[in-house]
Design an enzyme around this catalytic site. Structure first.
Site, PDB file in Angstrom:
ATOM      1  N   GLU A 343       0.850  -1.180   0.000  1.00 43.83           N
ATOM      2  CA  GLU A 343       0.000   0.000   0.000  1.00 43.83           C
ATOM      3  C   GLU A 343       0.892   1.239   0.000  1.00 43.83           C
ATOM      4  OE1 GLU A 343      -4.252   1.302   1.638  1.00 43.83           O
ATOM      5  OE2 GLU A 343      -3.421  -0.574   2.300  1.00 43.83           O
ATOM      6  N   GLU A 603      -2.799   0.405  13.270  1.00 44.24           N
ATOM      7  CA  GLU A 603      -4.008   0.686  12.488  1.00 44.24           C
ATOM      8  C   GLU A 603      -5.261   0.296  13.270  1.00 44.24           C
ATOM      9  OE1 GLU A 603      -4.082  -1.546   8.855  1.00 44.24           O
ATOM     10  OE2 GLU A 603      -5.450  -0.116   7.914  1.00 44.24           O
TER      11      GLU A 603
END
Ligand code: BGC
Length: 718
Positions: A343, A603
């Site tokens: 990502e 996260e």
């Protein structure tokens, strides 16, 4: 600058092998100055006569390459010799990368096959005043380098064995020069060295090196080896419940290094890629590895640290450290969501959530100005702002709270640093974003419809969903109001006509109140209050406090609500509750990951669950700075250091600390454009002592008493 140089590239396909370009020349007469201007379609490393031309790594950095490509400027004078050789190693970098790794888009395919190349000019000024330019052209040469493979997600393969190089003529490449701009952001550099702490054998027999800290960058190793022996390792962030190496959460990113040794003692690190890691698993290594052979090199944008946070609670101190490291690990030219998995994109939502904390922690003015220029450059014809900047997801629907980075980030950079340039530069982009919403909504004066990320990762998400339960139309309309408000404020700072937007903003507020008279979730309350949409914010804040207590004194908010949650509570008389959330150690909380040994921000609050198991590997980053936004509450509320809109950049400062007796002391400071502001409070038997130092005029409010003071150091009791 007008370039005479041509784009040049390797004359034939090399597969995955990185080309190295060279220019050789002899100094004909004494040189006063030699300057190199250089850029690449890819990432480059340049050396003159074997020495790096500068400290930059991963140059030319990451921008919206179709429109803006930075070139760097280096002083070559001290490196000149009678015979000179400039070598430029070229990797794929972000330019030709297959990002993002979990999709296959047309854009990606286009990127993967576009040619790499370099463009450079050496400007020589001789002592007699005459000048000469050596510009990249057909006289430059190229060869296959020893970098056999290099890519952002997968890592690097290098062959150090001696071989004869075969240089050939380059080919000219037809590529725009209009896109070239001088370096605009901070330089990307090797900023810190983290020595390996330990080399150990995991229960499953694998050999693991632990650096004790999650960083972004690469590992440098030293090894004594026979020619042909190999060093091979893979990066990981955490160990699993059994203490074994784990990196399933990198998804398709291989994040590995393979190095074939030459004979003897050698030191090496990758040069054209980077990783997010705390551990490496050694798959091949000559001899018995010891920690002294490994150094973690943290690579990030050259940002100056401006903020300091400390207190009497060691767990909170670790949280603060995690926040700073989270920023360092994700401010590598572009504010990325994470540095490890397939990502590593400039997610607009994440940047928006964290920009305030970021701007207190470090001087990020230049960094954000560059990124915001890219945001503007990538803005779509209808004004939509991409989910990520540079926009590597061009088909992605513009989402509320993500696209709003277009308004929120410039405004915060202006507030923190006081220079209206960022507002001037971004005004049109902000306006286009607001107009985009006006045109996209299904119902005037709200943002109804569209595809959004909602309250991403909200803890009140229905099973199987990443989106919290807050209504998407609610969130979208709230951000519409907020961005419009910021646009109006910006217009006023710049002296622009924004009357129509002011009316629009009022209409949004009215319609919002009619449409959403009640809030259903913590995040809905937070947004209604924080964006000035609640008619009676105090009443809403009381209801929010009750809801949080009913929920077990724990947050249920996600990306969208969490950054403002504590602010809303402490602003309306619920400071104690705000601290209860901050000091909570059980999941979900800021300190739970600390309990679990985190060295950066996660996260998910429960990236590692209480039983040691992981959240699903499909989305579990251990270096995701967004929830580190809580730092801005520590500066502003706990320590009480506030910017003032009427005196941006801390020309004046408002200080109103809000202590809590569960801590013995807390201290925060920010090195601002107008000097230092520092605030410390200490709980003593005689009451709470406040020590405040300001280099600028200030308004200080303690125990309900407000004083206007000149620069100086002050002690108060409360
Ligand atoms: C990213 C986020 C981002 C989100 C958008 C994730 O994959 O890591 O941080 O904001 O997608 O939904």
């Amino acid at each position: 600058m007008e370039f005479q140089a041509e784009w040049i590239t390797n004359s034939r396909e090399t597969g995955s092998i990185c080309p190295v370009f060279r220019k050789q020349w002899k100094t004909k007469q004494p040189v006063k100055k030699a300057v190199l201007y250089l850029t690449a379609l890819g990432v480059y490393e340049a050396r003159l006569n074997g020495k790096p031309v500068g400290e930059e790594v991963l140059a030319p950095g990451w921008t919206v390459y179709e429109k803006r490509l930075q070139y760097q400027t280096y002083d070559l004078t001290p490196l000149l010799e009678a015979s000179n050789e400039l070598r430029i190693l070229l990797g794929k970098g972000w330019f030709r990368s297959p990002m993002p790794g979990w999709m296959e888009t047309e854009d990606q395919k286009r990127r993967a096959v576009q040619p790499g190349g370099i463009l450079g000019e050496i400007h020589l000024t001789y002592t007699d005043g005459s000048t000469e330019v050596l510009a990249s052209d057909e006289s430059w040469e190229w060869a296959e380098s020893q970098v056999l493979f290099s890519e952002i997600y997968d890592g690097e393969i290098y062959d150090a064995e001696e071989k004869t190089e075969a240089f050939e003529s380059v080919k000219l490449l037809d590529w725009s020069k209009e896109i070239l701009i001088p370096q605009e952001g901070e330089r990307i550099r090797e900023m810190e060295v983290v020595e390996a702490k330990e080399v150990f054998t995991a229960p499953n027999g694998e050999t693991i090196v632990d650096f004790g800290q999650e960083i972004t960058g690469y590992v440098e190793f030293t090894v004594a080896a026979r020619a042909g022996a190999r060093v091979r390792f893979t990066h990981g962030e955490v160990l699993d419940a059994e203490g074994n190496f784990y990196n399933e959460n990198y998804r398709s990113a291989k994040a590995s290094v393979c190095y074939t040794c030459r004979e003897g003692v050698q030191t090496w690190h990758p040069r054209l890629t980077f990783f997010g890691f705390r551990y490496i698993r050694l798959e091949e290594f000559p001899g018995t590895p010891s920690p002294r052979q490994f150094r973690g090199i943290a690579v990030y944008s050259e940002l100056k640290r401006t903020g300091e946070l400390s207190c009497s609670n060691e767990k909170l101190n670790q949280l603060f450290s995690n926040i700073f490291w989270g920023q360092k690990g994700n401010f590598l030219d572009v504010p990325t969501d994470c540095p490890q998995r397939d990502e590593r994109l400039g997610w607009t939502g994440d940047a928006q959530v964290f920009v305030k904390a970021a701007s207190y922690n470090y001087d990020v003015e230049k960094f954000f100005i560059k990124w915001l220029h890219d945001l503007g450059a990538a803005q779509r014809a209808d004004g939509a702002v991409g989910q990520v900047i540079p926009d590597y997801l061009p088909e992605g629907a513009p989402s509320a709270a993500w696209g709003d980075a277009a308004a929120i980030c410039p405004w915060q950079i202006y507030l923190t640093y006081g220079n209206p340039k960022v507002l001037r530069d971004q005004f049109e982009s902000m306006k286009k974003w607001v107009d985009y919403i006006t045109n996209a909504t299904k119902e005037a004066d709200l943002w109804i419809g569209g595809t959004h990320f909602g309250d991403w990762l909200g803890l009140d998400a229905p099973a199987g969903s990443y989106k919290g339960s807050s209504r998407e139309d609610f969130i979208a309309s709230a951000f519409y109001a907020h961005s419009t408000e910021l646009l109006v404020k910006t217009g006023k700072v710049l002296g622009k006509e924004v009357g129509d937007y002011e009316k629009l903003q009022q209409r949004i507020v009215e319609k919002f109140r009619q449409t959403f008279p009640d809030c259903r979730t913590q995040t809905e309350y937070v947004l209604a209050i924080w964006f000035g949409l609640a008619e009676n914010p105090k009443d809403f804040a009381d209801k929010l406090a009750k809801m949080i207590e009913r929920d077990g004194t724990q947050m249920k908010t996600g990306f969208v609500g969490t950054p403002y949650l504590l602010h809303v509570l402490s602003k309306y008389g619920h400071t104690e509750l705000a601290y209860s959330l901050l000091l909570r150690e059980e999941y979900p909380s800021w300190l739970y990951p600390v309990e679990k040994g985190a060295t950066t921000i996660w996260e998910h609050w429960d990236g590692i669950m209480p039983d040691g198991k992981f959240w699903s590997p499909d989305m579990n980053s251990f270096n995701h700075y967004a929830y580190g936004a809580v730092a801005d509450w520590i500066y502003e509320e706990a320590a009480g250091i506030h910017t003032m809109e009427e005196a941006p950049g801390f020309a004046r400062v408002y200080v109103e600390p809000k202590p809590d007796r569960r801590l013995q002391w807390l201290k925060a400071s920010i090195q601002t454009r107008h000097g230092l502001v520092e605030s410390k409070w200490t709980v003593t038997d005689a009451g709470i002592r406040f020590e405040i130092t300001v280099d600028m005029p200030a308004v200080i409010r303690i125990s309900g008493m407000e004083r206007t003071v000149e620069p100086g150091s002050y002690t108060f009791w409360g």
